[in-house]
Scaffold this motif. Structure first.
Motif, PDB file in Angstrom:
ATOM      1  N   ILE A 127     -14.533  -3.417 -13.677  1.00 57.50           N
ATOM      2  CA  ILE A 127     -13.798  -3.077 -12.400  1.00 57.50           C
ATOM      3  C   ILE A 127     -14.034  -1.509 -12.390  1.00 57.50           C
ATOM      4  O   ILE A 127     -14.119  -1.136 -11.431  1.00 57.50           O
ATOM      5  N   SER A 128     -14.135  -0.886 -13.548  1.00 61.05           N
ATOM      6  CA  SER A 128     -14.201   0.597 -13.450  1.00 61.05           C
ATOM      7  C   SER A 128     -15.622   1.138 -12.740  1.00 61.05           C
ATOM      8  O   SER A 128     -15.539   2.084 -12.023  1.00 61.05           O
ATOM      9  N   ASP A 129     -16.338   0.254 -12.755  1.00 59.80           N
ATOM     10  CA  ASP A 129     -17.807   0.730 -11.864  1.00 59.80           C
ATOM     11  C   ASP A 129     -17.449   0.451 -10.379  1.00 59.80           C
ATOM     12  O   ASP A 129     -18.042   1.163  -9.666  1.00 59.80           O
ATOM     13  N   VAL A 130     -16.690  -0.682 -10.341  1.00 60.62           N
ATOM     14  CA  VAL A 130     -16.514  -0.935  -8.713  1.00 60.62           C
ATOM     15  C   VAL A 130     -15.871   0.066  -8.167  1.00 60.62           C
ATOM     16  O   VAL A 130     -15.797   0.562  -6.967  1.00 60.62           O
ATOM     17  N   ALA A 131     -14.414   0.723  -9.054  1.00 61.28           N
ATOM     18  CA  ALA A 131     -13.649   1.535  -8.452  1.00 61.28           C
ATOM     19  C   ALA A 131     -14.397   2.951  -8.146  1.00 61.28           C
ATOM     20  O   ALA A 131     -14.480   3.453  -7.231  1.00 61.28           O
TER      21      ALA A 131
ATOM     22  N   ASP B 152      -8.062  -4.917  -3.638  1.00 63.42           N
ATOM     23  CA  ASP B 152      -7.992  -5.818  -4.743  1.00 63.42           C
ATOM     24  C   ASP B 152      -8.461  -4.764  -5.973  1.00 63.42           C
ATOM     25  O   ASP B 152      -7.559  -4.963  -7.008  1.00 63.42           O
ATOM     26  N   VAL B 153      -8.928  -3.787  -5.809  1.00 62.35           N
ATOM     27  CA  VAL B 153      -9.296  -2.789  -6.958  1.00 62.35           C
ATOM     28  C   VAL B 153      -7.714  -1.983  -7.184  1.00 62.35           C
ATOM     29  O   VAL B 153      -7.348  -1.980  -8.574  1.00 62.35           O
ATOM     30  N   LEU B 154      -7.074  -1.510  -6.427  1.00 59.25           N
ATOM     31  CA  LEU B 154      -5.805  -0.946  -6.599  1.00 59.25           C
ATOM     32  C   LEU B 154      -4.925  -1.770  -7.058  1.00 59.25           C
ATOM     33  O   LEU B 154      -3.992  -1.539  -8.171  1.00 59.25           O
TER      34      LEU B 154
END
Length: 426
Positions: A367-371, A399-401
């Motif tokens: 998820i850190s890479d996506v953000a 979704d990330v937030l």
């Protein structure tokens, strides 16, 4: 108090603007809080006001200088902490409307549809009248009067125990225009019993939208209280990623039973999402973004992104792939952004507009890479592909937030508890 009329009906107050003495708007009135006093008429202790930011706060009646059918004016210091119901307090709209009472004259039962509050010489406000609709009764006379409405004194109705089942017809009617997030906020203010009663009367699609805005514990409580077949229907109406998140919170046997009752295509999408770790792109993505072949035109793409059920984040991008167009697709080709569609004529083929510089995310990316990718390229969504280069879904910024924020972010308190009225809030 002012010389305004000393009797008002609560249903007519709902949604009214609440102002300070200078005319600046504080928010909208959403409910009235009364204090139960046994057989005596309840004492009105305050109102619930929705202030900017969609937060609901309590304003005591001692701060209200004027109240009528057109507006409410208050003054002094207002506590901006989120409203929390205490002790014997009762919310008129949420908990008294639709309550069944027994008429003291022996003519049968009735249902409360509205409540009048009066100001006494002491300047205090009390419940005075009930607007009721007659209910079922075995007496022939009462059967003739069924559905008759009338206004009665509080003392002319015998209150049943608060544990009795209660309908939600009036509450739903007065809150039908609320957005799902705001409706969810109202549900959170209720007792567990009332929350389940209101949720059970929502249409499946509406309930699905509201569930997606609730904390996980409340989602599980409501879904588990539904008949299992209806629970499966509601899950089908939810976005697949939200349905997967909810099922992941349930015992595995209960989750599997619900998946078995869902339509096979809907269940398949959810099962695929459940296979991923929750901290990966695959665990966050939706498997149903807008997907079109390269031969599709700008006109076709615009027609797809106009769909009302699409979130703004998903509508911002069209994902181009070779058939099959349901995830997992054929080979992923790239993305066409909404702004690009607005710059080209309707017959233009999407294959000519593809942004080939945007790298898709692996379904196992953290998820850190996506953000980081969303922030770097100022995007609302990102394509997600599997090891074979097939599109399997899209991750949106919301979704990330939702994943990065604290678990209790929907009920998070602010650090500004008091506001002196006389300037705008927000």
């Amino acid at each position: 108090m002012s010389t305004n009329p000393t009797r008002v009906f609560v249903a007519r107050l709902l949604g009214l603007d609440v102002f300070d003495p200078l005319g600046d708007r504080l928010g909208r009135l959403r409910d009235v809080v009364v204090l139960s006093r046994g057989v005596r008429a309840p004492h009105v202790v305050g109102i619930v006001v929705e202030v900017p930011g969609k937060k609901r706060v309590f304003v005591p009646m001692t701060r209200i200088t004027s109240i009528d059918q057109t507006q409410v004016i208050c003054t002094g210091l207002v506590n901006l902490r989120r409203f929390q119901q205490r002790g014997a307090e009762t919310l008129v709209v949420a908990e008294m409307f639709d309550r069944r009472v027994t008429l003291a004259d022996g003519s049968g039962d009735a249902t409360i549809e509205d409540i009048a509050i009066d100001q006494h010489r002491s300047k205090d406000w009390f419940v005075s009248k009930l607007f009721v609709r007659r209910g079922h009764s075995m007496s022939p006379l009462s059967r003739l009067r069924r559905n008759e409405t009338m206004i009665i004194d509080w003392s002319e109705a015998l209150q049943g125990p608060r544990t009795e089942p209660q309908a939600a017809t009036q509450f739903l009617a007065t809150h039908e225009d609320l957005k799902p997030a705001d409706f969810a906020e109202a549900l959170q203010e209720m007792s567990d019993k009332r929350r389940l009663e209101v949720a059970s009367e929502l249409q499946d699609e509406r309930l699905a939208d509201v569930l997606q805005e609730l904390p996980e514990d409340d989602q599980v409580e409501i879904l588990s209280a539904l008949d299992v077949e209806r629970a499966a229907d509601v899950l089908e109406e939810m976005d697949p990623d939200d349905a997967a998140d909810l099922l992941a919170e349930l015992p595995s046997a209960q989750a599997e039973e619900l998946l078995q009752l869902m339509e096979p295509d809907e269940a398949e999408d959810v099962r695929r999402l459940l296979e991923y770790d929750e901290d990966t792109a695959g665990g966050l993505m939706t498997p149903v973004p807008v997907i079109l072949p390269p031969e599709a035109t700008v006109a076709e793409a615009l027609a797809h992104v106009r769909r009302e059920e699409l979130s703004p984040a998903l509508a911002s991008s069209i994902f181009i792939a070779r058939p099959p167009l349901e995830t997992p697709t054929g080979r992923f080709l790239g993305v066409v952004h909404l702004q690009q569609l607005l710059r080209y004529p309707p017959p233009e083929a999407l294959g000519n507009l593809v942004d080939k510089n945007l790298e898709p995310m692996s379904d196992h990316a953290h998820i850190s890479d996506v953000a980081r990718a969303l922030a770097t390229y100022n995007l609302n969504s990102l394509p997600v592909v599997d090891d074979a280069g097939r599109l399997v879904g899209a991750v949106t910024v919301d979704d990330v937030l939702d994943h990065l924020l604290p678990d209790d972010w929907r009920v998070h308190e602010d650090n500004a508890p008091v506001k002196k009225l006389g300037g705008r809030i927000g």
